[in-house]
Design a protein around this motif. Structure first.
Motif, PDB file in Angstrom:
ATOM      1  N   ARG A 186      -0.908   1.262  21.748  1.00  0.00           N
ATOM      2  CA  ARG A 186      -2.071   0.536  21.588  1.00  0.00           C
ATOM      3  C   ARG A 186      -3.216   0.004  22.710  1.00  0.00           C
ATOM      4  NH1 ARG A 186      -0.403  -4.733  17.859  1.00  0.00           N
ATOM      5  NH2 ARG A 186      -2.480  -4.681  17.708  1.00  0.00           N
ATOM      6  N   SER A 192      -7.751   3.025  22.164  1.00  0.00           N
ATOM      7  CA  SER A 192      -8.541   1.845  22.208  1.00  0.00           C
ATOM      8  C   SER A 192      -9.989   2.062  21.818  1.00  0.00           C
ATOM      9  CB  SER A 192      -8.556   1.110  23.708  1.00  0.00           C
ATOM     10  OG  SER A 192      -7.417   0.664  24.061  1.00  0.00           O
ATOM     11  N   VAL A 195      -9.958   2.511  18.035  1.00  0.00           N
ATOM     12  CA  VAL A 195      -9.785   1.100  17.388  1.00  0.00           C
ATOM     13  C   VAL A 195     -11.139   0.672  17.387  1.00  0.00           C
ATOM     14  CG1 VAL A 195      -8.784  -1.284  17.701  1.00  0.00           C
ATOM     15  CG2 VAL A 195      -7.493   0.966  17.853  1.00  0.00           C
ATOM     16  N   SER A 199     -13.338  -0.522  14.248  1.00  0.00           N
ATOM     17  CA  SER A 199     -13.866  -1.805  14.054  1.00  0.00           C
ATOM     18  C   SER A 199     -15.299  -1.921  13.832  1.00  0.00           C
ATOM     19  CB  SER A 199     -13.504  -2.758  15.075  1.00  0.00           C
ATOM     20  OG  SER A 199     -13.999  -4.174  14.958  1.00  0.00           O
ATOM     21  N   ASP A 211      -8.722  -4.982  14.518  1.00  0.00           N
ATOM     22  CA  ASP A 211      -7.737  -3.660  14.428  1.00  0.00           C
ATOM     23  C   ASP A 211      -7.054  -3.631  13.225  1.00  0.00           C
ATOM     24  OD1 ASP A 211      -4.981  -4.656  14.609  1.00  0.00           O
ATOM     25  OD2 ASP A 211      -5.801  -5.417  16.419  1.00  0.00           O
TER      26      ASP A 211
END
Length: 293
Positions: A186, A192, A195, A199, A211
């Motif tokens: 993660r 990152s 994600v 988002s 997330d």
């Protein structure tokens, strides 16, 4: 009295799923009679991580339970008791281990169930029905099968017989590695970034979520036994944004790289895990084969 599901009792080899490895929130369940679950998509079938080679799959667990059932049945028969056997395991897992690891990823599942947990496959439902029936066995039958402490009786005899000669390896460490590498994935730079893109995509579609795991674990979904229109719409946007940002591909690649590194650095440990899994399954298949002849 605690009843001895293989997967629940011995944590010998973890089932590598998000929920079972403690890395994802558990989705809410349906309480009404739901729609049929679509079969796993090809994308789901392709999600295979390095650690999967050392963990028991669903069919593996069912194979071991089926072998234990043969031995428990014989033991119970010697004690003048009957025993209802679990269904024989299928060769193909109806619910692959990584199906929900990165949240909901299948459009049809999101459309039908939102973030709610789909109902079990027919084979799984039948197995659970038998487990529930065992909880209602007469006291004398319970004692014969499981002893006073729930881990004795015919179950202990059968379980010990299957594990005879099987290498003993601590899977607490293996389970910890699963959680640690998921957590590390993660934080991977590419993950990152993906994600953040996911988002932003969700925000453009009118939904706010940091997330995918936060979206799936939203407390609002658990308040209803069935998914609301808003939940389904959110889950569908979630899946679309995952596809547009290639989040699952990026995340799976990062986690696979991390797991490969762990296997290389701890080769002896993983050789023992592989031997444990292989020997346990060989013993189980031998019992099932001998019972069929």
């Amino acid at each position: 009295m605690p009843f001895r599901h293989i997967a629940a009792v011995l944590a010998l080899l973890a089932l590598v799923t998000g929920c079972s490895s403690g890395v994802m929130p558990s989705p809410p369940r349906h309480s009404a009679r739901p729609l049929a679950v679509p079969p796993p998509s090809e994308d789901v079938r392709r999600l295979v991580l390095p650690f999967d080679a050392y963990a028991l799959s669903g069919p593996d667990v069912h194979t071991i339970e089926a072998a234990e059932d043969v031995l428990i049945r014989d033991c119970m028969r010697d004690r003048g008791r009957g025993w209802t056997a679990l269904p024989r395991p299928s060769a193909v897992d109806p619910d692959p281990p990584q199906r929900r690891r990165y949240g909901v990823i299948e459009p049809d599942v999101a459309r039908r169930f939102g973030y709610h947990l789909p109902p079990p496959a027919p084979e799984t439902a039948r197995r659970e029905e038998i487990w529930r029936a065992r909880e209602k066995m007469p006291r004398a039958a319970q004692l014969a099968a499981y002893g006073k402490d729930g881990v004795s009786g015919c179950w202990k005899k059968a379980h010990g017989q299957l594990l005879r000669g099987v290498p003993k390896v601590s899977t607490a460490l293996f389970n910890r590695r699963i959680r640690e590498e998921f957590t590390a994935s993660r934080k991977d730079r590419a993950v990152s970034a993906a994600v953040r893109s996911w988002s932003a995509c969700m925000k453009r579609n009118g939904y706010r979520a940091a997330d995918p795991l936060a979206a799936a674990g939203d407390d609002r979904w658990a308040k209803s036994p069935r998914p609301s229109r808003h939940e389904i719409a959110t889950a569908q946007a979630d899946v679309r944004c995952k596809q547009q940002t290639r989040l699952v591909t990026v995340w799976d690649k990062a986690e696979a790289r991390l797991q490969h590194g762990v296997v290389r650095r701890h080769a002896a440990e993983f050789r023992k895990l592989a031997a444990q899994k292989s020997d346990w399954l060989k013993a189980a298949r031998r019992v099932i084969r001998d019972a069929a002849t």
